[in-house]
Design a protein around this motif. Structure first.
Motif, PDB file in Angstrom:
ATOM      1  N   ARG A   1     -18.850  26.105  41.522  1.00 40.98           N
ATOM      2  CA  ARG A   1     -18.633  25.327  40.358  1.00 40.98           C
ATOM      3  C   ARG A   1     -18.150  26.015  39.127  1.00 40.98           C
ATOM      4  N   VAL A   2     -18.589  27.453  38.906  1.00 43.72           N
ATOM      5  CA  VAL A   2     -17.723  28.022  37.761  1.00 43.72           C
ATOM      6  C   VAL A   2     -16.232  28.097  38.087  1.00 43.72           C
ATOM      7  N   ASP A   3     -15.989  28.281  39.270  1.00 45.28           N
ATOM      8  CA  ASP A   3     -14.554  28.262  39.704  1.00 45.28           C
ATOM      9  C   ASP A   3     -13.559  26.957  39.199  1.00 45.28           C
ATOM     10  N   GLY A   4     -14.468  25.796  39.071  1.00 41.39           N
ATOM     11  CA  GLY A   4     -14.055  24.227  38.848  1.00 41.39           C
ATOM     12  C   GLY A   4     -14.087  23.417  40.099  1.00 41.39           C
ATOM     13  N   SER A   5     -14.536  23.868  40.946  1.00 41.51           N
ATOM     14  CA  SER A   5     -14.922  22.845  42.080  1.00 41.51           C
ATOM     15  C   SER A   5     -15.753  21.687  41.639  1.00 41.51           C
ATOM     16  N   ASN A   6     -15.300  20.521  42.107  1.00 44.65           N
ATOM     17  CA  ASN A   6     -16.325  19.291  41.987  1.00 44.65           C
ATOM     18  C   ASN A   6     -17.320  19.241  42.949  1.00 44.65           C
ATOM     19  N   PRO A   7     -18.333  18.126  42.780  1.00 37.58           N
ATOM     20  CA  PRO A   7     -19.387  18.412  43.867  1.00 37.58           C
ATOM     21  C   PRO A   7     -19.024  18.224  45.240  1.00 37.58           C
ATOM     22  N   TYR A   8     -17.909  17.389  45.656  1.00 36.92           N
ATOM     23  CA  TYR A   8     -17.240  17.085  47.030  1.00 36.92           C
ATOM     24  C   TYR A   8     -16.802  18.460  47.320  1.00 36.92           C
ATOM     25  N   GLY A   9     -15.907  19.421  46.347  1.00 37.74           N
ATOM     26  CA  GLY A   9     -15.242  20.413  46.745  1.00 37.74           C
ATOM     27  C   GLY A   9     -16.384  21.517  47.214  1.00 37.74           C
ATOM     28  N   VAL A  10     -17.577  21.597  46.574  1.00 36.15           N
ATOM     29  CA  VAL A  10     -18.473  22.409  46.678  1.00 36.15           C
ATOM     30  C   VAL A  10     -19.115  22.394  48.080  1.00 36.15           C
ATOM     31  N   PHE A  11     -19.390  20.844  48.481  1.00 37.68           N
ATOM     32  CA  PHE A  11     -19.940  20.598  49.841  1.00 37.68           C
ATOM     33  C   PHE A  11     -19.124  21.003  51.012  1.00 37.68           C
ATOM     34  N   PHE A  12     -17.607  20.195  50.985  1.00 34.08           N
ATOM     35  CA  PHE A  12     -16.941  20.351  51.960  1.00 34.08           C
ATOM     36  C   PHE A  12     -16.162  21.845  52.192  1.00 34.08           C
ATOM     37  N   ARG A  13     -16.012  22.714  50.987  1.00 35.92           N
ATOM     38  CA  ARG A  13     -15.479  23.746  51.257  1.00 35.92           C
ATOM     39  C   ARG A  13     -16.269  25.120  51.339  1.00 35.92           C
ATOM     40  N   ILE A  14     -17.463  24.926  50.711  1.00 39.33           N
ATOM     41  CA  ILE A  14     -18.594  26.080  50.688  1.00 39.33           C
ATOM     42  C   ILE A  14     -19.711  25.700  51.727  1.00 39.33           C
ATOM     43  N   VAL A  15     -20.236  24.511  51.601  1.00 39.10           N
ATOM     44  CA  VAL A  15     -21.530  24.501  52.215  1.00 39.10           C
ATOM     45  C   VAL A  15     -21.334  24.010  53.767  1.00 39.10           C
ATOM     46  N   PHE A  16     -20.360  23.172  53.953  1.00 36.66           N
ATOM     47  CA  PHE A  16     -19.988  22.328  55.179  1.00 36.66           C
ATOM     48  C   PHE A  16     -19.677  23.429  56.302  1.00 36.66           C
ATOM     49  N   PRO A  17     -18.907  24.494  55.841  1.00 34.73           N
ATOM     50  CA  PRO A  17     -18.470  25.401  56.963  1.00 34.73           C
ATOM     51  C   PRO A  17     -19.595  26.210  57.252  1.00 34.73           C
ATOM     52  N   LEU A  18     -20.562  26.388  56.392  1.00 34.45           N
ATOM     53  CA  LEU A  18     -21.719  27.320  56.687  1.00 34.45           C
ATOM     54  C   LEU A  18     -22.649  26.564  57.492  1.00 34.45           C
ATOM     55  N   LEU A  19     -22.533  25.378  57.618  1.00 33.63           N
ATOM     56  CA  LEU A  19     -23.467  24.510  58.420  1.00 33.63           C
ATOM     57  C   LEU A  19     -23.033  24.462  60.110  1.00 33.63           C
ATOM     58  N   MET A  20     -22.064  25.173  60.362  1.00 36.00           N
ATOM     59  CA  MET A  20     -21.599  25.264  61.750  1.00 36.00           C
ATOM     60  C   MET A  20     -22.683  25.528  62.815  1.00 36.00           C
ATOM     61  N   PRO A  21     -23.576  26.679  62.699  1.00 40.71           N
ATOM     62  CA  PRO A  21     -24.631  26.777  63.707  1.00 40.71           C
ATOM     63  C   PRO A  21     -25.491  25.384  64.096  1.00 40.71           C
ATOM     64  N   ILE A  22     -26.036  24.815  63.166  1.00 41.66           N
ATOM     65  CA  ILE A  22     -26.803  23.782  63.283  1.00 41.66           C
ATOM     66  C   ILE A  22     -26.125  22.526  63.539  1.00 41.66           C
ATOM     67  N   MET A  23     -24.698  22.404  63.073  1.00 38.72           N
ATOM     68  CA  MET A  23     -23.618  21.500  63.391  1.00 38.72           C
ATOM     69  C   MET A  23     -23.550  21.249  64.855  1.00 38.72           C
ATOM     70  N   VAL A  24     -23.224  22.448  65.597  1.00 36.83           N
ATOM     71  CA  VAL A  24     -23.046  22.542  66.907  1.00 36.83           C
ATOM     72  C   VAL A  24     -24.340  21.971  67.505  1.00 36.83           C
ATOM     73  N   THR A  25     -25.343  22.364  67.213  1.00 28.29           N
ATOM     74  CA  THR A  25     -26.689  21.905  67.814  1.00 28.29           C
ATOM     75  C   THR A  25     -26.965  20.298  67.787  1.00 28.29           C
ATOM     76  N   VAL A  26     -26.464  19.772  66.649  1.00 31.27           N
ATOM     77  CA  VAL A  26     -26.598  18.080  66.175  1.00 31.27           C
ATOM     78  C   VAL A  26     -25.510  17.760  67.202  1.00 31.27           C
ATOM     79  N   VAL A  27     -24.147  18.165  67.253  1.00 32.27           N
ATOM     80  CA  VAL A  27     -23.206  17.519  68.365  1.00 32.27           C
ATOM     81  C   VAL A  27     -23.570  17.383  69.464  1.00 32.27           C
ATOM     82  N   ILE A  28     -24.220  18.740  69.970  1.00 36.42           N
ATOM     83  CA  ILE A  28     -24.670  18.845  71.601  1.00 36.42           C
ATOM     84  C   ILE A  28     -25.933  17.610  71.775  1.00 36.42           C
ATOM     85  N   LEU A  29     -26.730  17.455  70.952  1.00 37.86           N
ATOM     86  CA  LEU A  29     -27.948  16.759  71.230  1.00 37.86           C
ATOM     87  C   LEU A  29     -27.516  15.410  71.325  1.00 37.86           C
TER      88      LEU A  29
END
Length: 276
Positions: free
Chosen positions: A172-200
């Protein structure tokens, strides 16, 4: 030391027995899929004396396997993509904005996990008919999205708590909006649980029969593999030889998918339970 070895031996014997019990259905399905109907009725547990591979070619033509496979694939893929996207966004909003309303929504979603699907069938048919969702691709995908959200949000909710808040603040300090924070920062970090959700969800949607038969109905252009296999079961005849061959063809892709990615299920759930 002897006591330890004895206990280990007993545990290993029990593990082997359990493995045999769980693998027995696979043996029956595989062996009977290459038998004639007469051989199956005479002795379903025997090993086939002659392999009738023509069962598979007959099934391929009778159920139009490529079309049924494509229908299952596109329904599963679209449903899982939307489930991952919307459930991750919902869980992120609930975790980062713990308002009373968001807490109520989370409680509502978790409560929905314990409601039996059978108790919603009549209401589901009425609502989907009213909204003209029956017999349409977007209709079945919308239904899977609704039924897949509760568990997926629950899994994402636990994992997002482990994501350091400092990373989002720096973005946010670098100027990212809420969508940018989620899709650029948070979403890639969710990969382990994302794979679990995809499989189930993929395992559930690919093998599901009840929801497609209610929503797809008589639309043959959207017939999935579970629906196609039921073609061999009539009121007076049951073609077990063809049905079992079709079952093997239907479960092979999803079985390979599961075996390749199964290790990520435990990793994802464990990672999400580190910090509550």
């Amino acid at each position: 030391m002897e006591t330890y070895k004895s206990k280990t031996f007993i545990i290993e014997i029990l593990a082997i027995l359990l493995a045999v019990i769980f693998l027995a259905p696979f043996y029956l399905v595989l062996t009977n899929s290459v038998k004639t109907l007469k051989e199956i009725l005479l002795d379903a547990a025997s090993f086939p004396q002659l392999f009738h591979w023509s069962n598979y070619s007959d099934v391929w033509k009778m159920i139009d396997f490529p079309q049924a496979f494509w229908n299952s694939l596109q329904i599963s893929a679209l449903s899982v993509v939307f489930i991952v996207l919307f459930s991750s966004m919902a869980a992120y909003q609930i975790v980062r904005r713990p308002t009373k309303f968001n807490s109520f929504v989370f409680l509502l979603l978790v409560s929905a996990m314990i409601i039996p699907f059978q108790s919603l069938m009549l209401q589901l048919v009425r609502v989907t008919s009213l909204l003209e969702l029956r017999g349409e691709l977007y209709g079945i995908v919308a239904c899977y999205l609704g039924f897949g959200m509760p568990l997926s949000v629950f899994l994402f909710h636990g994992f997002i708590k482990t994501v350091p808040l400092e990373l989002e603040e720096a973005a946010r300090v670098d100027g990212s909006n809420p969508y940018g924070v989620f899709f650029r920062i948070v979403f890639p970090l969710l990969m382990p649980i994302m794979v679990t959700v995809v499989i189930l969800n993929t395992l559930w949607i690919w093998n599901d029969y009840l929801l497609p038969v209610l929503i797809i109905g008589g639309n043959k252009d959207l017939t999935t593999l579970p629906l196609a296999v039921t073609k061999f079961f009539g009121q007076y005849t049951k073609k077990w030889d063809l049905a079992l061959a079709g079952l093997v063809m239907a479960i092979t892709p999803i079985l390979l998918f599961f075996l390749i990615l199964q290790k990520y299920i435990v990793e994802g759930v464990t990672a999400g339970s580190v910090k509550g």
